[in-house]
Write a protein that holds these residues in place. Structure first.
Motif, PDB file in Angstrom:
ATOM      1  N   LEU A  34       7.969  31.012  13.679  1.00 16.41           N
ATOM      2  CA  LEU A  34       7.438  32.184  13.172  1.00 16.41           C
ATOM      3  C   LEU A  34       7.511  33.462  14.257  1.00 16.41           C
ATOM      4  CD1 LEU A  34       4.367  30.663  11.359  1.00 16.41           C
ATOM      5  CD2 LEU A  34       6.536  31.956  10.079  1.00 16.41           C
ATOM      6  N   PHE A  35       7.247  32.922  15.378  1.00 17.84           N
ATOM      7  CA  PHE A  35       7.138  34.123  16.492  1.00 17.84           C
ATOM      8  C   PHE A  35       8.583  34.531  16.585  1.00 17.84           C
ATOM      9  CE2 PHE A  35       7.943  35.196  21.049  1.00 17.84           C
ATOM     10  CZ  PHE A  35       7.118  36.407  20.901  1.00 17.84           C
ATOM     11  N   ASP A  36       9.505  33.539  16.837  1.00 19.30           N
ATOM     12  CA  ASP A  36      10.916  33.967  17.004  1.00 19.30           C
ATOM     13  C   ASP A  36      11.649  34.911  15.770  1.00 19.30           C
ATOM     14  OD1 ASP A  36      11.121  32.887  19.439  1.00 19.30           O
ATOM     15  OD2 ASP A  36      12.185  30.853  18.655  1.00 19.30           O
ATOM     16  N   MET A  37      11.059  34.256  14.537  1.00 18.46           N
ATOM     17  CA  MET A  37      11.363  35.135  13.458  1.00 18.46           C
ATOM     18  C   MET A  37      10.983  36.492  13.348  1.00 18.46           C
ATOM     19  SD  MET A  37      11.312  34.203   9.383  1.00 18.46           S
ATOM     20  CE  MET A  37      12.255  32.577   9.985  1.00 18.46           C
ATOM     21  N   THR A  73      17.887  45.877   3.153  1.00 20.19           N
ATOM     22  CA  THR A  73      17.681  44.851   2.186  1.00 20.19           C
ATOM     23  C   THR A  73      17.798  43.235   2.631  1.00 20.19           C
ATOM     24  OG1 THR A  73      18.846  45.891   0.467  1.00 20.19           O
ATOM     25  CG2 THR A  73      18.881  43.469  -0.016  1.00 20.19           C
ATOM     26  N   ALA A  74      18.684  43.119   3.614  1.00 19.11           N
ATOM     27  CA  ALA A  74      18.743  41.966   4.538  1.00 19.11           C
ATOM     28  C   ALA A  74      17.283  41.798   5.413  1.00 19.11           C
ATOM     29  CB  ALA A  74      19.684  41.780   5.357  1.00 19.11           C
ATOM     30  N   THR A  75      16.942  42.792   5.778  1.00 16.65           N
ATOM     31  CA  THR A  75      15.552  42.733   6.641  1.00 16.65           C
ATOM     32  C   THR A  75      14.344  42.507   5.913  1.00 16.65           C
ATOM     33  OG1 THR A  75      16.534  44.535   8.190  1.00 16.65           O
ATOM     34  CG2 THR A  75      14.104  44.045   8.230  1.00 16.65           C
ATOM     35  N   LEU A  76      14.445  43.125   4.514  1.00 18.83           N
ATOM     36  CA  LEU A  76      13.319  42.473   3.579  1.00 18.83           C
ATOM     37  C   LEU A  76      13.246  41.270   3.267  1.00 18.83           C
ATOM     38  CD1 LEU A  76      11.121  43.774   2.005  1.00 18.83           C
ATOM     39  CD2 LEU A  76      12.647  44.623   0.152  1.00 18.83           C
ATOM     40  N   GLN A  77      14.620  40.597   3.063  1.00 20.75           N
ATOM     41  CA  GLN A  77      14.644  39.319   2.693  1.00 20.75           C
ATOM     42  C   GLN A  77      14.035  38.457   3.741  1.00 20.75           C
ATOM     43  OE1 GLN A  77      18.889  39.227   1.777  1.00 20.75           O
ATOM     44  NE2 GLN A  77      18.592  39.052  -0.444  1.00 20.75           N
ATOM     45  N   LEU A  78      14.588  38.591   5.085  1.00 21.50           N
ATOM     46  CA  LEU A  78      13.878  37.844   6.140  1.00 21.50           C
ATOM     47  C   LEU A  78      12.705  38.076   6.267  1.00 21.50           C
ATOM     48  CD1 LEU A  78      14.670  36.100   8.521  1.00 21.50           C
ATOM     49  CD2 LEU A  78      15.208  38.325  10.007  1.00 21.50           C
ATOM     50  N   THR A  79      11.963  39.246   6.144  1.00 19.80           N
ATOM     51  CA  THR A  79      10.507  39.433   6.118  1.00 19.80           C
ATOM     52  C   THR A  79       9.890  38.658   4.934  1.00 19.80           C
ATOM     53  OG1 THR A  79      10.904  41.596   6.778  1.00 19.80           O
ATOM     54  CG2 THR A  79       8.524  41.058   6.036  1.00 19.80           C
ATOM     55  N   TYR A 133       9.653  34.969   6.041  1.00 21.45           N
ATOM     56  CA  TYR A 133       8.541  34.747   7.027  1.00 21.45           C
ATOM     57  C   TYR A 133       7.229  34.610   6.578  1.00 21.45           C
ATOM     58  CZ  TYR A 133       4.985  36.262  10.969  1.00 21.45           C
ATOM     59  OH  TYR A 133       4.088  36.224  11.673  1.00 21.45           O
ATOM     60  N   HIS A 134       7.192  35.546   5.589  1.00 19.48           N
ATOM     61  CA  HIS A 134       5.762  35.557   4.957  1.00 19.48           C
ATOM     62  C   HIS A 134       5.436  34.085   4.171  1.00 19.48           C
ATOM     63  CE1 HIS A 134       3.605  39.026   6.476  1.00 19.48           C
ATOM     64  NE2 HIS A 134       4.731  39.666   6.403  1.00 19.48           N
ATOM     65  N   ASN A 135       6.426  33.810   3.495  1.00 20.06           N
ATOM     66  CA  ASN A 135       6.538  32.561   2.578  1.00 20.06           C
ATOM     67  C   ASN A 135       6.204  31.492   3.573  1.00 20.06           C
ATOM     68  OD1 ASN A 135       6.584  33.901   0.138  1.00 20.06           O
ATOM     69  ND2 ASN A 135       8.701  33.845   0.096  1.00 20.06           N
ATOM     70  N   GLN A 188       2.765  29.109   3.481  1.00 17.18           N
ATOM     71  CA  GLN A 188       2.855  27.582   3.526  1.00 17.18           C
ATOM     72  C   GLN A 188       2.166  26.713   4.532  1.00 17.18           C
ATOM     73  OE1 GLN A 188       6.689  25.394   2.848  1.00 17.18           O
ATOM     74  NE2 GLN A 188       7.437  27.018   1.202  1.00 17.18           N
ATOM     75  N   TRP A 189       2.224  27.381   5.582  1.00 12.70           N
ATOM     76  CA  TRP A 189       1.613  26.731   6.746  1.00 12.70           C
ATOM     77  C   TRP A 189       0.167  26.979   7.108  1.00 12.70           C
ATOM     78  CZ3 TRP A 189       6.930  27.385   9.740  1.00 12.70           C
ATOM     79  CH2 TRP A 189       7.865  26.497   9.480  1.00 12.70           C
ATOM     80  N   ALA A 190      -0.156  28.329   6.767  1.00 11.24           N
ATOM     81  CA  ALA A 190      -1.271  28.835   7.421  1.00 11.24           C
ATOM     82  C   ALA A 190      -2.768  28.360   6.765  1.00 11.24           C
ATOM     83  CB  ALA A 190      -1.498  30.489   7.055  1.00 11.24           C
TER      84      ALA A 190
END
Length: 225
Positions: free
Chosen positions: A188-191, A206-212, A215-217, A221-223
């Protein structure tokens, strides 16, 4: 993950803390560890109930709150009120592992996922005092400029080498992260750092928004909150 975060404290904050610690009343550091730790620990600490500890801890916590790299790496859920120690006169702390569960305040407990050491003394002002962290890649000796912080898994075997000249001042504390697993926190930190770099480079929105979104999804899941 072993991470060096520079300039956590401002020069003014660092100067004020060092002046305050110069007139502090210290106590035996063995008062805050169990039987095994007491066998290898030789340093001094500010008493937990000290008003000075509370005052300086607020400065540290305020500095951490404005540091985006720290938040991205630690994803803090609970933080133990920072403590402060001093090593001098061949003071040291032999190899040990931090306790898994700690009492943060009155009735609040935390799981110690991450350990932090915030260096307060200039490295030229003392000899020795390296924080040595042992992991699967070997031993890492850490001695940072005043105001810099090292963040590392609390499960790591670690020690503080003897201080043979001068005195080593530091703040130290533990964090329960929203993400328990170190490998997941690292991903998560690297992403997050990659996303910030892409935003700074004006990459495809658009690509940056997809990557963001990814990250949040993953964080969703993990938080644990």
């Amino acid at each position: 993950m072993l991470l060096h975060i520079p300039s956590v404290l401002s020069p003014d904050e660092l100067s004020a803390m060092r002046k305050a610690l110069a007139r502090a009343e210290w106590t035996d550091g063995r008062e805050t560890v169990g039987t095994q730790g007491a066998k290898v620990k030789r340093n001094q600490q500010l008493p937990d109930a000290s008003p000075l500890r509370a005052e300086l801890a607020r400065i540290v916590l305020s500095a951490l709150a404005r540091n985006s790299t720290y938040f991205s790496a630690a994803l803090p859920l609970k933080t133990l009120t920072p403590r402060f120690n001093r090593y001098s006169g061949h003071g040291e702390y032999g190899f040990h592992v931090d306790g898994a569960v700690m009492r943060a305040d009155a009735d609040v407990q935390l799981r110690s996922d991450l350990s932090c050491t915030l260096f307060l003394a200039d490295p030229d002002d003392y000899d020795g005092g390296e924080l040595v962290i042992s992991d699967t890649y070997g031993e890492h000796a850490v001695k940072l400029p005043a105001g810099d912080l090292i963040l590392y898994p609390a499960s790591s075997l670690h020690k503080v080498e003897p201080v043979t000249r001068g005195e080593r001042l530091a703040s130290f504390f533990w964090i329960q992260s929203m993400v328990r697993d170190d490998a997941r926190r690292r991903m998560l930190f690297d992403m997050d750092q990659a996303i910030q770099a892409l935003v700074g480079d004006n990459a495809d929105a658009t690509a940056t928004l997809q990557l963001t979104g990814i990250y949040h999804n993953l964080l969703r899941q993990w938080a644990e909150t």
